[in-house]
Scaffold this motif. Structure first.
Motif, PDB file in Angstrom:
ATOM      1  N   LYS A 293      -6.821   5.413   6.697  1.00 21.28           N
ATOM      2  CA  LYS A 293      -7.918   5.619   5.747  1.00 21.28           C
ATOM      3  C   LYS A 293      -9.228   5.792   6.480  1.00 21.28           C
TER       4      LYS A 293
ATOM      5  N   ASP B  27       3.344   0.897   9.007  1.00 21.46           N
ATOM      6  CA  ASP B  27       2.631  -0.380   9.116  1.00 21.46           C
ATOM      7  C   ASP B  27       1.321  -0.381   8.335  1.00 21.46           C
ATOM      8  N   ALA B  28       0.657   0.779   8.278  1.00 24.89           N
ATOM      9  CA  ALA B  28      -0.625   0.850   7.574  1.00 24.89           C
ATOM     10  C   ALA B  28      -0.883   2.286   7.143  1.00 24.89           C
TER      11      ALA B  28
ATOM     12  N   VAL C  94       3.773   0.850   2.701  1.00 19.54           N
ATOM     13  CA  VAL C  94       3.598  -0.398   3.440  1.00 19.54           C
ATOM     14  C   VAL C  94       4.243  -1.484   2.581  1.00 19.54           C
TER      15      VAL C  94
ATOM     16  N   ASP D 144       0.865  -1.181   0.000  1.00 23.78           N
ATOM     17  CA  ASP D 144       0.000   0.000   0.000  1.00 23.78           C
ATOM     18  C   ASP D 144       0.898   1.225   0.000  1.00 23.78           C
TER      19      ASP D 144
END
Length: 536
Positions: free
Chosen positions: A517, A513-514, A480, A460
Protein backbone atom coordinates in the motif's frame (compact mmCIF):
# COMPACT_ATOMS: atom_id res chain seq x y z
CA UNK A 1 -8.37 17.06 -29.91
CA UNK A 2 -9.82 14.50 -32.31
CA UNK A 3 -13.20 14.90 -33.98
CA UNK A 4 -15.35 12.43 -35.85
CA UNK A 5 -14.71 12.15 -39.57
CA UNK A 6 -18.46 11.94 -40.05
CA UNK A 7 -20.73 14.98 -40.25
CA UNK A 8 -23.00 15.43 -37.26
CA UNK A 9 -26.27 13.55 -37.42
CA UNK A 10 -29.58 15.05 -36.39
CA UNK A 11 -30.71 13.90 -32.95
CA UNK A 12 -34.49 14.16 -32.67
CA UNK A 13 -35.85 15.82 -29.55
CA UNK A 14 -37.97 12.79 -28.71
CA UNK A 15 -38.47 10.20 -26.04
CA UNK A 16 -36.97 6.81 -26.88
CA UNK A 17 -40.51 5.43 -27.32
CA UNK A 18 -41.48 8.09 -29.85
CA UNK A 19 -38.13 7.69 -31.62
CA UNK A 20 -38.49 3.93 -32.01
CA UNK A 21 -42.23 3.45 -32.38
CA UNK A 22 -43.88 6.83 -33.01
CA UNK A 23 -43.64 6.75 -36.81
CA UNK A 24 -44.49 3.08 -37.38
CA UNK A 25 -47.21 2.68 -39.98
CA UNK A 26 -48.39 0.59 -42.89
CA UNK A 27 -46.35 -2.48 -43.77
CA UNK A 28 -43.89 -1.84 -40.94
CA UNK A 29 -46.53 -2.82 -38.41
CA UNK A 30 -46.73 -6.32 -39.81
CA UNK A 31 -42.98 -6.99 -39.82
CA UNK A 32 -41.60 -9.41 -37.26
CA UNK A 33 -39.87 -7.68 -34.37
CA UNK A 34 -39.22 -10.58 -31.98
CA UNK A 35 -38.89 -14.34 -32.33
CA UNK A 36 -38.94 -16.70 -29.35
CA UNK A 37 -37.03 -19.87 -30.32
CA UNK A 38 -38.44 -21.74 -27.31
CA UNK A 39 -42.00 -21.52 -28.62
CA UNK A 40 -41.67 -20.32 -32.20
CA UNK A 41 -43.86 -17.32 -31.34
CA UNK A 42 -43.34 -14.26 -33.51
CA UNK A 43 -44.28 -10.76 -32.35
CA UNK A 44 -44.86 -8.09 -34.98
CA UNK A 45 -43.95 -4.44 -34.56
CA UNK A 46 -47.62 -3.53 -34.41
CA UNK A 47 -48.33 -6.05 -31.64
CA UNK A 48 -45.21 -5.03 -29.75
CA UNK A 49 -46.21 -1.37 -29.78
CA UNK A 50 -49.72 -2.23 -28.62
CA UNK A 51 -48.30 -4.32 -25.77
CA UNK A 52 -45.97 -1.50 -24.76
CA UNK A 53 -48.88 0.94 -24.70
CA UNK A 54 -51.01 -1.46 -22.67
CA UNK A 55 -48.27 -2.13 -20.15
CA UNK A 56 -47.61 1.60 -19.79
CA UNK A 57 -51.33 2.11 -19.21
CA UNK A 58 -51.45 -0.57 -16.52
CA UNK A 59 -48.49 1.00 -14.74
CA UNK A 60 -49.95 4.49 -14.98
CA UNK A 61 -53.23 3.23 -13.51
CA UNK A 62 -51.18 2.14 -10.48
CA UNK A 63 -49.54 5.52 -10.01
CA UNK A 64 -46.33 4.81 -11.89
CA UNK A 65 -45.03 7.74 -13.88
CA UNK A 66 -42.84 10.82 -14.10
CA UNK A 67 -44.51 12.64 -11.23
CA UNK A 68 -45.04 9.90 -8.66
CA UNK A 69 -43.39 9.91 -5.26
CA UNK A 70 -43.38 13.55 -4.19
CA UNK A 71 -42.35 14.93 -7.54
CA UNK A 72 -39.82 12.22 -8.37
CA UNK A 73 -40.39 9.75 -11.15
CA UNK A 74 -40.98 6.12 -10.26
CA UNK A 75 -38.04 3.72 -10.49
CA UNK A 76 -38.74 0.09 -11.37
CA UNK A 77 -36.22 -2.73 -11.17
CA UNK A 78 -36.20 -5.14 -14.10
CA UNK A 79 -34.69 -8.57 -13.40
CA UNK A 80 -35.32 -10.55 -16.56
CA UNK A 81 -33.37 -12.60 -19.12
CA UNK A 82 -33.62 -12.11 -22.88
CA UNK A 83 -37.22 -13.03 -23.66
CA UNK A 84 -39.65 -11.12 -25.90
CA UNK A 85 -41.50 -9.79 -22.84
CA UNK A 86 -38.37 -7.83 -21.89
CA UNK A 87 -38.96 -5.46 -24.80
CA UNK A 88 -42.58 -4.95 -23.77
CA UNK A 89 -41.93 -4.12 -20.14
CA UNK A 90 -38.69 -2.18 -20.68
CA UNK A 91 -40.26 0.16 -23.20
CA UNK A 92 -43.58 0.15 -21.35
CA UNK A 93 -41.83 1.59 -18.29
CA UNK A 94 -40.20 4.29 -20.41
CA UNK A 95 -43.49 4.96 -22.21
CA UNK A 96 -45.07 5.63 -18.80
CA UNK A 97 -42.40 8.23 -18.04
CA UNK A 98 -40.80 6.15 -15.30
CA UNK A 99 -37.19 5.00 -14.91
CA UNK A 100 -35.97 1.43 -15.26
CA UNK A 101 -32.91 0.04 -13.50
CA UNK A 102 -31.90 -3.17 -15.26
CA UNK A 103 -30.49 -5.89 -13.01
CA UNK A 104 -28.11 -8.71 -13.87
CA UNK A 105 -30.10 -11.96 -14.07
CA UNK A 106 -27.29 -13.81 -12.29
CA UNK A 107 -27.33 -11.59 -9.20
CA UNK A 108 -27.86 -13.01 -5.75
CA UNK A 109 -30.60 -11.69 -3.47
CA UNK A 110 -28.05 -9.53 -1.67
CA UNK A 111 -26.79 -7.97 -4.91
CA UNK A 112 -30.33 -7.31 -6.13
CA UNK A 113 -31.17 -5.70 -2.80
CA UNK A 114 -28.19 -3.35 -3.02
CA UNK A 115 -29.17 -2.14 -6.47
CA UNK A 116 -32.87 -1.72 -5.64
CA UNK A 117 -32.01 0.22 -2.51
CA UNK A 118 -29.45 2.47 -4.17
CA UNK A 119 -31.71 3.16 -7.18
CA UNK A 120 -34.69 3.93 -4.96
CA UNK A 121 -36.80 1.35 -6.78
CA UNK A 122 -40.37 0.90 -5.53
CA UNK A 123 -41.34 -1.83 -8.00
CA UNK A 124 -39.63 -5.00 -9.23
CA UNK A 125 -40.40 -6.95 -12.40
CA UNK A 126 -39.06 -10.47 -12.85
CA UNK A 127 -39.79 -14.00 -14.07
CA UNK A 128 -40.73 -17.10 -12.10
CA UNK A 129 -37.28 -18.82 -12.20
CA UNK A 130 -35.73 -15.71 -10.62
CA UNK A 131 -38.53 -15.10 -8.10
CA UNK A 132 -36.82 -16.61 -5.01
CA UNK A 133 -33.95 -14.11 -5.04
CA UNK A 134 -36.16 -11.33 -6.37
CA UNK A 135 -38.75 -11.81 -3.61
CA UNK A 136 -36.08 -11.88 -0.92
CA UNK A 137 -34.56 -8.64 -2.20
CA UNK A 138 -37.96 -6.96 -2.56
CA UNK A 139 -38.90 -7.87 1.00
CA UNK A 140 -35.58 -6.53 2.28
CA UNK A 141 -36.19 -3.10 0.72
CA UNK A 142 -39.90 -3.00 1.53
CA UNK A 143 -41.44 -3.59 -1.91
CA UNK A 144 -44.84 -5.28 -1.32
CA UNK A 145 -46.02 -8.38 -3.20
CA UNK A 146 -48.45 -6.41 -5.34
CA UNK A 147 -45.52 -4.38 -6.67
CA UNK A 148 -43.48 -7.44 -7.62
CA UNK A 149 -44.67 -8.29 -11.12
CA UNK A 150 -43.90 -11.86 -12.20
CA UNK A 151 -44.21 -11.83 -15.97
CA UNK A 152 -44.98 -15.53 -16.43
CA UNK A 153 -47.17 -15.72 -13.34
CA UNK A 154 -46.83 -16.62 -9.65
CA UNK A 155 -49.42 -16.74 -6.90
CA UNK A 156 -49.85 -13.45 -5.07
CA UNK A 157 -48.21 -11.34 -7.78
CA UNK A 158 -49.48 -9.47 -10.84
CA UNK A 159 -48.47 -11.03 -14.18
CA UNK A 160 -48.00 -9.68 -17.67
CA UNK A 161 -51.10 -11.25 -19.20
CA UNK A 162 -53.36 -9.72 -16.52
CA UNK A 163 -51.84 -6.27 -16.94
CA UNK A 164 -52.04 -6.30 -20.73
CA UNK A 165 -55.65 -7.47 -20.83
CA UNK A 166 -56.75 -4.55 -18.67
CA UNK A 167 -56.37 -2.46 -21.84
CA UNK A 168 -55.78 0.68 -19.77
CA UNK A 169 -54.99 3.59 -22.10
CA UNK A 170 -51.37 4.65 -22.38
CA UNK A 171 -50.81 7.84 -20.40
CA UNK A 172 -50.09 11.23 -21.84
CA UNK A 173 -46.74 12.17 -20.33
CA UNK A 174 -44.58 15.20 -20.88
CA UNK A 175 -40.92 15.60 -19.97
CA UNK A 176 -37.65 16.98 -21.28
CA UNK A 177 -35.84 14.12 -23.08
CA UNK A 178 -32.46 15.73 -22.39
CA UNK A 179 -32.82 15.68 -18.60
CA UNK A 180 -35.40 12.97 -17.85
CA UNK A 181 -33.66 9.82 -16.60
CA UNK A 182 -34.74 6.84 -18.69
CA UNK A 183 -32.47 4.08 -17.47
CA UNK A 184 -30.20 3.40 -14.51
CA UNK A 185 -27.76 0.65 -15.45
CA UNK A 186 -25.07 0.04 -12.86
CA UNK A 187 -21.41 0.48 -13.66
CA UNK A 188 -18.21 0.47 -11.65
CA UNK A 189 -16.92 3.35 -13.74
CA UNK A 190 -13.15 3.48 -13.58
CA UNK A 191 -12.99 1.88 -10.14
CA UNK A 192 -14.98 1.26 -6.99
CA UNK A 193 -18.42 -0.03 -6.09
CA UNK A 194 -21.10 -0.13 -8.86
CA UNK A 195 -22.94 3.17 -9.30
CA UNK A 196 -26.21 4.06 -11.00
CA UNK A 197 -25.49 5.63 -14.39
CA UNK A 198 -28.14 8.21 -15.18
CA UNK A 199 -28.93 8.03 -18.89
CA UNK A 200 -31.56 10.31 -20.36
CA UNK A 201 -33.94 9.62 -23.21
CA UNK A 202 -31.73 11.89 -25.34
CA UNK A 203 -28.66 9.83 -24.43
CA UNK A 204 -30.38 6.66 -25.68
CA UNK A 205 -31.79 8.29 -28.81
CA UNK A 206 -28.46 9.92 -29.61
CA UNK A 207 -26.45 6.74 -29.34
CA UNK A 208 -28.79 4.74 -31.58
CA UNK A 209 -28.74 7.57 -34.10
CA UNK A 210 -24.92 7.71 -33.93
CA UNK A 211 -24.56 3.93 -34.30
CA UNK A 212 -26.69 3.91 -37.45
CA UNK A 213 -23.83 5.64 -39.27
CA UNK A 214 -21.23 2.94 -38.61
CA UNK A 215 -23.19 -0.23 -37.91
CA UNK A 216 -24.74 -1.59 -41.08
CA UNK A 217 -27.84 -3.23 -39.63
CA UNK A 218 -30.81 -3.38 -41.97
CA UNK A 219 -34.50 -4.21 -41.84
CA UNK A 220 -33.78 -7.48 -43.66
CA UNK A 221 -31.46 -8.69 -40.91
CA UNK A 222 -32.21 -11.27 -38.24
CA UNK A 223 -30.20 -10.58 -35.12
CA UNK A 224 -29.41 -13.30 -32.59
CA UNK A 225 -29.93 -11.56 -29.25
CA UNK A 226 -27.75 -13.55 -26.86
CA UNK A 227 -25.96 -10.68 -25.14
CA UNK A 228 -28.16 -9.64 -22.21
CA UNK A 229 -30.57 -6.76 -22.66
CA UNK A 230 -29.94 -5.73 -19.04
CA UNK A 231 -26.39 -4.78 -20.04
CA UNK A 232 -26.07 -1.41 -21.77
CA UNK A 233 -24.45 -3.05 -24.82
CA UNK A 234 -27.43 -5.35 -25.33
CA UNK A 235 -29.87 -2.58 -24.42
CA UNK A 236 -28.67 -0.08 -27.02
CA UNK A 237 -26.89 -1.99 -29.78
CA UNK A 238 -29.08 -5.09 -29.81
CA UNK A 239 -32.51 -4.10 -28.64
CA UNK A 240 -32.91 -0.42 -29.48
CA UNK A 241 -30.81 -0.29 -32.66
CA UNK A 242 -32.50 -3.40 -34.07
CA UNK A 243 -35.94 -1.97 -33.32
CA UNK A 244 -35.02 1.36 -34.89
CA UNK A 245 -33.77 -0.35 -38.04
CA UNK A 246 -36.79 -2.63 -38.29
CA UNK A 247 -34.76 -5.83 -37.95
CA UNK A 248 -35.96 -9.05 -36.28
CA UNK A 249 -34.55 -10.17 -32.92
CA UNK A 250 -34.19 -13.87 -32.05
CA UNK A 251 -34.00 -13.93 -28.26
CA UNK A 252 -31.81 -16.23 -26.15
CA UNK A 253 -32.18 -16.18 -22.33
CA UNK A 254 -28.66 -17.52 -21.77
CA UNK A 255 -25.64 -18.58 -23.79
CA UNK A 256 -25.16 -22.19 -24.75
CA UNK A 257 -22.92 -22.87 -27.74
CA UNK A 258 -25.04 -25.65 -29.24
CA UNK A 259 -28.25 -23.68 -28.76
CA UNK A 260 -26.51 -20.57 -30.14
CA UNK A 261 -25.49 -22.40 -33.32
CA UNK A 262 -28.86 -24.16 -33.59
CA UNK A 263 -30.72 -20.85 -33.45
CA UNK A 264 -28.51 -19.34 -36.15
CA UNK A 265 -29.13 -22.34 -38.40
CA UNK A 266 -32.88 -22.67 -37.76
CA UNK A 267 -33.72 -18.97 -37.89
CA UNK A 268 -31.20 -17.98 -40.55
CA UNK A 269 -29.66 -15.27 -38.40
CA UNK A 270 -27.56 -12.79 -40.35
CA UNK A 271 -26.07 -10.47 -37.73
CA UNK A 272 -24.40 -11.45 -34.45
CA UNK A 273 -23.50 -9.20 -31.55
CA UNK A 274 -21.06 -11.00 -29.29
CA UNK A 275 -18.47 -10.68 -26.54
CA UNK A 276 -14.92 -12.03 -27.04
CA UNK A 277 -15.47 -15.50 -25.48
CA UNK A 278 -18.01 -16.27 -28.23
CA UNK A 279 -15.48 -15.18 -30.85
CA UNK A 280 -13.02 -17.67 -29.36
CA UNK A 281 -15.63 -20.43 -29.71
CA UNK A 282 -16.40 -19.46 -33.31
CA UNK A 283 -12.70 -19.48 -34.10
CA UNK A 284 -11.68 -22.70 -32.37
CA UNK A 285 -14.48 -24.98 -31.19
CA UNK A 286 -14.84 -28.11 -33.38
CA UNK A 287 -18.64 -28.26 -32.99
CA UNK A 288 -19.05 -25.11 -35.11
CA UNK A 289 -18.37 -27.20 -38.22
CA UNK A 290 -21.45 -29.34 -37.52
CA UNK A 291 -23.83 -26.44 -38.20
CA UNK A 292 -24.73 -24.43 -41.26
CA UNK A 293 -24.32 -20.84 -40.16
CA UNK A 294 -23.59 -19.48 -43.62
CA UNK A 295 -26.48 -17.01 -43.23
CA UNK A 296 -24.25 -14.87 -40.96
CA UNK A 297 -22.65 -11.98 -42.80
CA UNK A 298 -21.47 -9.81 -39.88
CA UNK A 299 -20.20 -10.39 -36.35
CA UNK A 300 -19.79 -7.37 -34.08
CA UNK A 301 -17.78 -7.77 -30.87
CA UNK A 302 -17.84 -5.46 -27.87
CA UNK A 303 -17.93 -5.31 -24.04
CA UNK A 304 -14.24 -6.28 -23.74
CA UNK A 305 -11.14 -6.23 -25.98
CA UNK A 306 -10.99 -8.84 -28.74
CA UNK A 307 -7.53 -9.66 -30.07
CA UNK A 308 -7.06 -9.34 -33.80
CA UNK A 309 -5.78 -12.89 -34.41
CA UNK A 310 -8.87 -14.47 -32.85
CA UNK A 311 -11.17 -12.11 -34.74
CA UNK A 312 -9.52 -12.86 -38.08
CA UNK A 313 -9.56 -16.60 -37.43
CA UNK A 314 -13.27 -16.51 -36.56
CA UNK A 315 -14.07 -14.39 -39.60
CA UNK A 316 -12.25 -16.71 -41.99
CA UNK A 317 -13.79 -19.82 -40.47
CA UNK A 318 -17.40 -18.71 -40.78
CA UNK A 319 -16.87 -16.44 -43.79
CA UNK A 320 -18.27 -13.35 -42.09
CA UNK A 321 -17.19 -9.76 -41.65
CA UNK A 322 -15.72 -9.20 -38.17
CA UNK A 323 -16.12 -5.83 -36.51
CA UNK A 324 -15.32 -4.36 -33.12
CA UNK A 325 -16.34 -1.33 -31.13
CA UNK A 326 -15.68 0.40 -27.84
CA UNK A 327 -17.85 1.93 -25.18
CA UNK A 328 -18.93 1.97 -21.58
CA UNK A 329 -22.20 2.40 -19.72
CA UNK A 330 -21.41 6.05 -19.13
CA UNK A 331 -21.38 6.56 -22.93
CA UNK A 332 -24.79 4.92 -23.54
CA UNK A 333 -22.53 2.94 -24.48
CA UNK A 334 -20.82 3.28 -27.89
CA UNK A 335 -18.19 5.89 -28.71
CA UNK A 336 -16.17 4.00 -31.34
CA UNK A 337 -16.99 1.37 -33.95
CA UNK A 338 -15.41 0.00 -37.07
CA UNK A 339 -17.12 1.56 -40.09
CA UNK A 340 -18.71 -1.04 -42.33
CA UNK A 341 -17.68 0.79 -45.51
CA UNK A 342 -13.93 0.61 -44.81
CA UNK A 343 -11.80 -2.52 -45.11
CA UNK A 344 -8.45 -0.87 -44.36
CA UNK A 345 -8.94 -0.73 -40.59
CA UNK A 346 -7.57 -3.71 -38.64
CA UNK A 347 -10.14 -5.63 -36.59
CA UNK A 348 -7.77 -5.41 -33.61
CA UNK A 349 -8.71 -1.74 -33.35
CA UNK A 350 -11.97 -0.34 -31.98
CA UNK A 351 -12.61 1.72 -35.09
CA UNK A 352 -13.40 5.39 -35.42
CA UNK A 353 -15.29 7.99 -33.43
CA UNK A 354 -19.02 7.97 -34.04
CA UNK A 355 -20.62 11.21 -35.29
CA UNK A 356 -21.28 14.14 -32.93
CA UNK A 357 -18.27 13.28 -30.75
CA UNK A 358 -14.89 14.65 -29.81
CA UNK A 359 -12.04 12.86 -28.07
CA UNK A 360 -8.77 13.63 -26.36
CA UNK A 361 -5.79 11.54 -25.38
CA UNK A 362 -4.21 12.66 -22.11
CA UNK A 363 -0.72 11.68 -20.94
CA UNK A 364 -1.33 9.86 -17.66
CA UNK A 365 1.99 11.04 -16.21
CA UNK A 366 1.93 14.73 -17.17
CA UNK A 367 -1.74 15.49 -17.79
CA UNK A 368 -0.80 17.02 -21.13
CA UNK A 369 -2.89 16.45 -24.22
CA UNK A 370 -1.43 14.17 -26.89
CA UNK A 371 -2.23 15.13 -30.45
CA UNK A 372 0.85 14.53 -32.59
CA UNK A 373 1.03 11.42 -34.76
CA UNK A 374 4.58 10.05 -34.72
CA UNK A 375 6.77 8.78 -37.51
CA UNK A 376 5.23 5.33 -37.28
CA UNK A 377 1.77 6.74 -37.93
CA UNK A 378 0.48 6.49 -34.38
CA UNK A 379 0.33 8.75 -31.33
CA UNK A 380 1.80 8.07 -27.94
CA UNK A 381 -0.69 6.33 -25.64
CA UNK A 382 -2.95 8.41 -23.42
CA UNK A 383 -6.15 8.14 -21.40
CA UNK A 384 -9.15 8.42 -23.69
CA UNK A 385 -11.58 11.25 -22.96
CA UNK A 386 -14.86 11.47 -24.89
CA UNK A 387 -17.46 14.22 -25.30
CA UNK A 388 -20.83 14.00 -27.03
CA UNK A 389 -24.62 13.78 -26.66
CA UNK A 390 -24.31 10.15 -25.52
CA UNK A 391 -22.36 11.06 -22.35
CA UNK A 392 -24.29 10.29 -19.17
CA UNK A 393 -25.96 12.89 -16.96
CA UNK A 394 -23.91 11.61 -14.00
CA UNK A 395 -23.90 8.99 -11.27
CA UNK A 396 -27.04 8.76 -9.14
CA UNK A 397 -26.52 10.44 -5.78
CA UNK A 398 -22.73 10.56 -6.18
CA UNK A 399 -21.65 14.06 -7.17
CA UNK A 400 -18.01 13.47 -6.20
CA UNK A 401 -17.73 10.35 -8.35
CA UNK A 402 -19.44 12.24 -11.18
CA UNK A 403 -16.94 15.10 -10.91
CA UNK A 404 -14.03 12.66 -10.98
CA UNK A 405 -15.29 11.08 -14.22
CA UNK A 406 -17.02 13.94 -16.03
CA UNK A 407 -15.11 17.23 -16.23
CA UNK A 408 -16.41 20.78 -16.49
CA UNK A 409 -15.94 20.79 -20.28
CA UNK A 410 -18.17 17.74 -20.69
CA UNK A 411 -15.44 15.19 -21.38
CA UNK A 412 -15.89 11.74 -19.87
CA UNK A 413 -12.62 10.29 -18.58
CA UNK A 414 -12.88 6.64 -19.63
CA UNK A 415 -9.96 5.21 -17.65
CA UNK A 416 -8.82 3.31 -20.76
CA UNK A 417 -5.53 4.06 -22.50
CA UNK A 418 -5.69 4.40 -26.28
CA UNK A 419 -3.62 5.41 -29.29
CA UNK A 420 -4.78 7.19 -32.44
CA UNK A 421 -3.63 6.01 -35.86
CA UNK A 422 -3.16 8.27 -38.87
CA UNK A 423 -5.87 6.29 -40.64
CA UNK A 424 -8.34 7.93 -38.27
CA UNK A 425 -8.96 4.93 -36.00
CA UNK A 426 -8.18 4.14 -32.38
CA UNK A 427 -6.81 1.14 -30.49
CA UNK A 428 -7.17 0.43 -26.77
CA UNK A 429 -3.76 -0.56 -25.41
CA UNK A 430 -4.04 -0.50 -21.61
CA UNK A 431 -6.17 0.72 -18.78
CA UNK A 432 -5.80 3.29 -16.05
CA UNK A 433 -8.83 2.00 -14.25
CA UNK A 434 -8.77 -0.93 -11.88
CA UNK A 435 -11.90 -2.50 -13.31
CA UNK A 436 -11.69 -6.19 -14.26
CA UNK A 437 -13.52 -7.33 -17.41
CA UNK A 438 -14.48 -11.00 -17.24
CA UNK A 439 -16.25 -12.18 -20.39
CA UNK A 440 -17.53 -8.64 -20.92
CA UNK A 441 -18.88 -8.21 -17.38
CA UNK A 442 -17.49 -5.53 -15.10
CA UNK A 443 -16.00 -6.57 -11.79
CA UNK A 444 -14.95 -3.93 -9.27
CA UNK A 445 -11.98 -5.08 -7.17
CA UNK A 446 -13.20 -2.89 -4.31
CA UNK A 447 -16.48 -4.81 -4.14
CA UNK A 448 -14.72 -8.17 -3.82
CA UNK A 449 -12.19 -6.79 -1.37
CA UNK A 450 -14.96 -5.49 0.89
CA UNK A 451 -16.59 -8.92 0.80
CA UNK A 452 -13.32 -10.76 1.55
CA UNK A 453 -12.59 -8.52 4.51
CA UNK A 454 -15.85 -9.75 6.00
CA UNK A 455 -14.44 -13.27 6.32
CA UNK A 456 -13.32 -13.89 9.91
CA UNK A 457 -10.08 -15.56 8.79
CA UNK A 458 -9.04 -12.75 6.39
CA UNK A 459 -6.88 -9.98 7.84
CA UNK A 460 -6.41 -8.08 4.56
CA UNK A 461 -7.18 -8.60 0.89
CA UNK A 462 -6.60 -7.18 -2.58
CA UNK A 463 -8.00 -8.22 -5.95
CA UNK A 464 -6.57 -7.68 -9.43
CA UNK A 465 -7.24 -9.00 -12.90
CA UNK A 466 -4.87 -11.61 -14.30
CA UNK A 467 -4.87 -13.63 -17.51
CA UNK A 468 -5.89 -17.26 -17.55
CA UNK A 469 -4.62 -19.89 -19.97
CA UNK A 470 -7.03 -18.68 -22.65
CA UNK A 471 -5.81 -15.08 -22.26
CA UNK A 472 -9.08 -14.03 -20.65
CA UNK A 473 -9.02 -11.70 -17.65
CA UNK A 474 -10.10 -13.27 -14.34
CA UNK A 475 -10.19 -12.03 -10.72
CA UNK A 476 -7.31 -13.08 -8.47
CA UNK A 477 -7.31 -12.45 -4.72
CA UNK A 478 -4.24 -11.80 -2.62
CA UNK A 479 -5.02 -12.75 0.96
CA UNK A 480 -3.36 -12.02 4.28
CA UNK A 481 -4.77 -14.81 6.46
CA UNK A 482 -5.25 -14.59 10.22
CA UNK A 483 -2.42 -16.35 12.10
CA UNK A 484 -2.95 -20.10 12.55
CA UNK A 485 -6.36 -19.87 10.84
CA UNK A 486 -5.70 -22.68 8.39
CA UNK A 487 -7.50 -20.70 5.65
CA UNK A 488 -7.33 -22.43 2.25
CA UNK A 489 -7.69 -21.27 -1.36
CA UNK A 490 -10.82 -23.37 -1.80
CA UNK A 491 -12.35 -21.83 1.32
CA UNK A 492 -11.73 -18.32 0.00
CA UNK A 493 -13.21 -19.08 -3.41
CA UNK A 494 -16.24 -20.83 -1.95
CA UNK A 495 -16.92 -17.90 0.40
CA UNK A 496 -16.94 -15.40 -2.48
CA UNK A 497 -19.00 -17.68 -4.74
CA UNK A 498 -21.69 -17.89 -2.07
CA UNK A 499 -22.22 -14.13 -2.06
CA UNK A 500 -21.82 -12.95 -5.66
CA UNK A 501 -22.99 -13.64 -9.20
CA UNK A 502 -20.96 -16.32 -11.02
CA UNK A 503 -18.97 -13.88 -13.17
CA UNK A 504 -17.61 -12.16 -10.02
CA UNK A 505 -16.17 -15.32 -8.50
CA UNK A 506 -12.52 -15.25 -7.44
CA UNK A 507 -10.77 -17.80 -9.64
CA UNK A 508 -7.25 -17.67 -8.21
CA UNK A 509 -5.95 -17.08 -4.70
CA UNK A 510 -2.47 -16.32 -3.42
CA UNK A 511 -1.56 -15.93 0.26
CA UNK A 512 0.96 -13.21 1.04
CA UNK A 513 2.39 -11.63 4.19
CA UNK A 514 1.17 -8.09 3.53
CA UNK A 515 -0.81 -6.15 0.91
CA UNK A 516 1.44 -3.47 -0.63
CA UNK A 517 0.00 0.00 0.00
CA UNK A 518 0.97 3.61 -0.50
CA UNK A 519 1.58 6.00 2.36
CA UNK A 520 -2.03 7.12 1.95
CA UNK A 521 -3.21 3.54 2.35
CA UNK A 522 -4.11 2.92 -1.31
CA UNK A 523 -3.50 -0.61 -2.56
CA UNK A 524 -0.52 -0.68 -4.94
CA UNK A 525 -1.97 -2.95 -7.58
CA UNK A 526 1.01 -2.43 -9.86
CA UNK A 527 3.16 -4.18 -7.27
CA UNK A 528 0.75 -7.09 -7.21
CA UNK A 529 0.72 -7.25 -11.01
CA UNK A 530 4.51 -7.32 -10.98
CA UNK A 531 4.28 -10.66 -9.17
CA UNK A 532 2.47 -12.20 -12.13
CA UNK A 533 4.23 -14.01 -14.94
CA UNK A 534 1.72 -12.56 -17.39
CA UNK A 535 0.64 -9.18 -15.98
CA UNK A 536 -2.54 -7.58 -17.19
Amino acid sequence: MFTSAYPDVDIPDLSIYDYLFGSLEGDDLGKVALIDPATGTETTYGVLRAQIDAFAGALAARGVGPGAGEGEQTVLGLLCPNVPAFATVFHGILRAGATVTTINSLYTAGEIEKQLRDAGATWLITVRPLLPQAAAAAEAVGIPHERVIVLDGAAGHPNLRELLTEQAPAPQVSFDPSTHVAVLPYSSGTTGIPKGVMLSHRNLVANVQQCRTNIDLRDTDRVLAVLPFFHIYGMTVLLNLALRQGASLVTMPKFDLVEFLTNIQQHQCTYLYIAPPIAVALAKHPIVDQFDISSVHTVFSGAAPLDGDTAELAGRRINARMMQGYGMSELSPVSHAMPFERDDIPVSSVGVLLPNQEAKLIDTATGEEIAEVGAEGVTLPGELWVKGPNVMLGYLGKPEATAETLDADGFLHTGDVAVYHEGGYFSIVDRVKELIKYKGYQIAPAELEALLLGHPKVMDAAVIGVLDDDRQEIPKAFIVAAPDSGLTEDEVMAFVAEHVAPHKKVRRVEFIDAIPKSSAGKILRKDLRAREVAPV
